[in-house]
Design an enzyme around this catalytic site. Structure first.
Site, PDB file in Angstrom:
ATOM      1  N   GLU A 115       0.728  -1.080  -0.108  1.00 16.19           N
ATOM      2  CA  GLU A 115      -0.131   0.171  -0.062  1.00 16.19           C
ATOM      3  C   GLU A 115       0.952   1.257   0.122  1.00 16.19           C
ATOM      4  O   GLU A 115       1.962   1.319   0.152  1.00 16.19           O
ATOM      5  CB  GLU A 115      -0.930  -0.247   1.263  1.00 16.19           C
ATOM      6  CG  GLU A 115      -1.959  -1.116   1.125  1.00 16.19           C
ATOM      7  CD  GLU A 115      -2.707  -1.456   2.584  1.00 16.19           C
ATOM      8  OE1 GLU A 115      -2.720  -0.492   3.314  1.00 16.19           O
ATOM      9  OE2 GLU A 115      -3.570  -2.231   2.393  1.00 16.19           O
ATOM     10  N   HIS A 243      -8.871   9.718   4.086  1.00 11.92           N
ATOM     11  CA  HIS A 243      -8.649   8.643   3.174  1.00 11.92           C
ATOM     12  C   HIS A 243      -8.734   9.305   1.596  1.00 11.92           C
ATOM     13  O   HIS A 243      -9.542   9.579   1.327  1.00 11.92           O
ATOM     14  CB  HIS A 243      -9.435   7.439   3.174  1.00 11.92           C
ATOM     15  CG  HIS A 243      -8.672   6.032   2.844  1.00 11.92           C
ATOM     16  ND1 HIS A 243      -8.752   6.008   1.321  1.00 11.92           N
ATOM     17  CD2 HIS A 243      -8.317   4.905   3.207  1.00 11.92           C
ATOM     18  CE1 HIS A 243      -8.320   4.781   0.911  1.00 11.92           C
ATOM     19  NE2 HIS A 243      -7.683   3.903   2.288  1.00 11.92           N
ATOM     20  N   ARG A 290      -0.579   8.598   2.468  1.00 14.38           N
ATOM     21  CA  ARG A 290      -1.800   9.294   2.279  1.00 14.38           C
ATOM     22  C   ARG A 290      -2.079  10.497   2.296  1.00 14.38           C
ATOM     23  O   ARG A 290      -2.944  11.287   1.750  1.00 14.38           O
ATOM     24  CB  ARG A 290      -3.061   8.709   3.495  1.00 14.38           C
ATOM     25  CG  ARG A 290      -3.143   7.081   3.009  1.00 14.38           C
ATOM     26  CD  ARG A 290      -4.074   6.511   4.280  1.00 14.38           C
ATOM     27  NE  ARG A 290      -4.256   5.026   3.917  1.00 14.38           N
ATOM     28  CZ  ARG A 290      -5.153   4.345   4.754  1.00 14.38           C
ATOM     29  NH1 ARG A 290      -5.354   4.624   5.861  1.00 14.38           N
ATOM     30  NH2 ARG A 290      -5.201   2.986   4.510  1.00 14.38           N
ATOM     31  N   HIS A 351     -11.070   9.840   8.004  1.00 13.57           N
ATOM     32  CA  HIS A 351     -10.873   8.394   7.928  1.00 13.57           C
ATOM     33  C   HIS A 351     -10.381   8.143   9.229  1.00 13.57           C
ATOM     34  O   HIS A 351     -10.671   7.083   9.895  1.00 13.57           O
ATOM     35  CB  HIS A 351     -10.098   8.084   6.705  1.00 13.57           C
ATOM     36  CG  HIS A 351      -9.686   6.394   6.911  1.00 13.57           C
ATOM     37  ND1 HIS A 351     -10.583   5.780   6.766  1.00 13.57           N
ATOM     38  CD2 HIS A 351      -8.556   5.710   7.003  1.00 13.57           C
ATOM     39  CE1 HIS A 351     -10.304   4.405   6.766  1.00 13.57           C
ATOM     40  NE2 HIS A 351      -8.790   4.430   7.074  1.00 13.57           N
ATOM     41  N   ARG A 386      -0.410   8.682   9.656  1.00 15.27           N
ATOM     42  CA  ARG A 386      -0.309   7.074   9.842  1.00 15.27           C
ATOM     43  C   ARG A 386      -0.079   6.483   8.535  1.00 15.27           C
ATOM     44  O   ARG A 386      -0.567   6.618   7.548  1.00 15.27           O
ATOM     45  CB  ARG A 386      -1.566   6.689  10.306  1.00 15.27           C
ATOM     46  CG  ARG A 386      -1.756   4.974  10.537  1.00 15.27           C
ATOM     47  CD  ARG A 386      -2.950   4.637  11.125  1.00 15.27           C
ATOM     48  NE  ARG A 386      -4.111   4.779  10.298  1.00 15.27           N
ATOM     49  CZ  ARG A 386      -4.591   3.909   9.238  1.00 15.27           C
ATOM     50  NH1 ARG A 386      -3.973   2.947   9.175  1.00 15.27           N
ATOM     51  NH2 ARG A 386      -5.676   4.075   8.533  1.00 15.27           N
TER      52      ARG A 386
END
Length: 531
Positions: A115, A243, A290, A351, A386
């Site tokens: 990811e 997100h 992100r 998110h 994060r």
């Protein structure tokens, strides 16, 4: 009521802790409270997976640590990052032993995804419903444990501290202690007290403070708000992760999440002109962390005057796509989007909260006998942003560390007997629910418009003025009416909104998830903002 161990929240953090305590002390009582059904948690909605190093031939702890530090943009606690990454494999083995089924290759090895922000393929998953599989595993284990009492439909109103015994408690008080909670039984609509020797907060996130969020309706920041009211320490609330790829459905307050793993498997972000734009923003393109991806999408939407961009999966192997992402595929199909033929409209949505209740490396809060883990806690792992799929890992590791420390503390902790009953004298039932529902809409509008992906000093100042008014009106309503879940959630969300705005106003720089157009660069002074 009283219990040795009180757990508020039934997601991965709360249930992991509860199981460990119940097995360690079969003669003691563990009570788990949740405000709706036991499986309605943020954990349940986690799609992507769990990032963990369990293939040392192709990966390393050092790489995972570095990826986490880079994503955190200078604010991670390096000692905590090392703890989580190195203790993670053991926690994964533990949950597999409890029955979790992660996807595997034909040769029996784990199927690992990659990811945004990750340098290697290390994300274990169960199709695109990893969180749901973990929740199922833990609940089944809890049902088999006779000394765990799982109580649903109970709304926690406040933590009980010396304040409720008539003592003056301030931010400067060094020995604040938690004796349990006041809780509203939604079956009887009565406020009851539950005394506990040890209390663990695992109350999840606060996404509902924004108009559009991937979080379920329960994510109202209850734990953070309760600790703040109890004069506990909160930090880094300005770092709210949006997100990048939530499915765009006009008017939906809870957009369906399109997992980051889809981009990890090769999907490409494109604007309305079909241009693959991420290369203009980061050399990692669609696998950028992100915070970068969300700002890039926000920039493209504003530049082109659109309400969404597109995620292009048309070049991908659709048979593999359907196997790995069956729920995403079916959701898109249900609204007329065929992933193999059509681009998927996506837009950022609130998110995850990277800040929260400040804890040490054992999950201890600034209030004695009170622990916190999961999304409601700020452990130092995430810093300013994060890294994808680190959240479930953090929850498992810190739930276990809270358990270890509790074992050392429990024999020195006793029940407090002189706790007063809840006093509802002088209050009446609210005559107009619109006072609550409209205030919630105003709060979400203010936070979305002024405290979103991009901020400015003027926007933050305006948001604070609006929040001051909402706070004043809501506290007056709270003082004169009987407590209800809706009013408590509104009160908690206003508190959380205030903490986000206050933290953002104090941070005179742009770092990670906090981008302020008046301070577009990082400051040389790196620090956590504690409120």
């Amino acid at each position: 009521m009283q219990t040795d161990f009180l757990v508020i929240g039934s997601g991965v953090a709360g249930l992991t802790y509860a199981l460990n305590m119940a097995r360690k002390y079969p003669e003691k009582k563990v009570m788990v409270l949740t405000k709706t059904r036991e499986d309605e948690t943020n954990t349940k909605y986690a799609q992507g997976g769990v990032a963990v190093v369990n293939d040392l031939e192709h990966d390393s702890f050092e790489k995972h640590i570095e990826d986490t530090l880079v994503a955190g943009d200078g604010l991670c606690n390096e000692a905590v990052v090392e703890i989580v990454v190195r203790e993670g494999p053991q926690r994964i083995r533990e949950i597999i032993d409890w029955g979790a089924r992660f996807d595997r290759q034909p040769d029996g090895d784990f199927s690992r995804g990659r990811e945004g922000g990750h340098s290697e393929f290390r994300v274990l998953h169960h199709k695109d419903i990893t969180g749901s599989e973990i929740e199922r595993t833990l609940l089944e284990a809890v049902y088999r444990q006779p000394n765990i009492e799982l109580v649903t439909h109970c709304f926690v109103v406040d933590l009980i501290t010396q304040h409720h015994l008539g003592y003056l408690v301030t931010k400067s008080t060094l020995d604040i202690e938690c004796y349990g909670i006041y809780v509203m039984n939604l079956q009887t609509n009565r406020i009851e007290q539950i005394r506990a020797r040890i209390t663990l907060l695992a109350t999840g996130g606060c996404g509902r403070v924004y108009r559009s969020t991937t979080n379920p309706s329960i994510a109202t920041g209850d734990g953070v708000a309760m600790v703040y009211r109890a004069k506990g320490r909160i930090e880094n609330m300005e770092f709210i992760q949006f997100h990048p790829t939530a499915l765009y459905e006009p008017g939906s307050p809870s957009p369906f999440l399109i997992s980051e793993a889809v981009r990890g498997d090769g999907a490409i972000l494109r604007n309305k002109d079909g241009e693959a734009f991420m290369e203009r923003y980061d050399t990692r393109k669609d696998l950028a962390p992100r915070d970068i991806a969300a700002r890039a999408i926000d920039s493209e939407m504003k530049r082109t005057g659109t309400e969404h961009v597109f995620l292009d999966c048309r070049h991908m192997d659709m048979e593999k796509f359907r196997q790995h992402f069956p729920n995403i595929y079916e959701k898109c199909k249900s609204i007329g989007i065929e992933a193999g033929q059509d681009m998927i409209p996506v837009a950022p949505a609130a998110h995850y909260s990277c800040g929260g209740i400040k804890t040490d490396e054992w999950g201890r809060t600034s209030i004695h006998n009170l622990y916190a883990c999961g999304e409601c806690a700020s452990t130092g792992l995430h810093g300013a942003n994060r890294l994808a799929s680190n959240s479930l890992l953090e929850a498992m590791v810190f739930a276990h560390r809270c358990y270890i420390h509790t074992v050392d503390q429990i024999d020195n902790t006793a029940f407090r007997e002189d706790i007063p009953e809840w006093n509802a004298e002088g209050t009446s039932a609210p005559r107009e629910m619109i006072l609550i529902t409209q205030s919630l809409k105003e709060l979400q509008q203010v936070m979305s418009d002024y405290v979103g992906i991009v901020r400015s000093n003027e926007r933050l100042s305006r948001a604070m003025r609006r929040l001051d008014m909402l706070h004043e009106e809501t506290e007056a309503l709270y003082a004169r009416t009987i407590v209800s879940p809706q009013l408590c959630e509104l009160r908690n969300l206003i508190t959380v909104g205030y903490l986000i705005v206050k933290g953002a106003a104090f941070r005179h720089e742009s770092r990670g998830l906090h981008y302020n157009t008046d301070y577009p660069y990082k400051s040389k002074l790196v620090q956590n903002i504690i409120l």
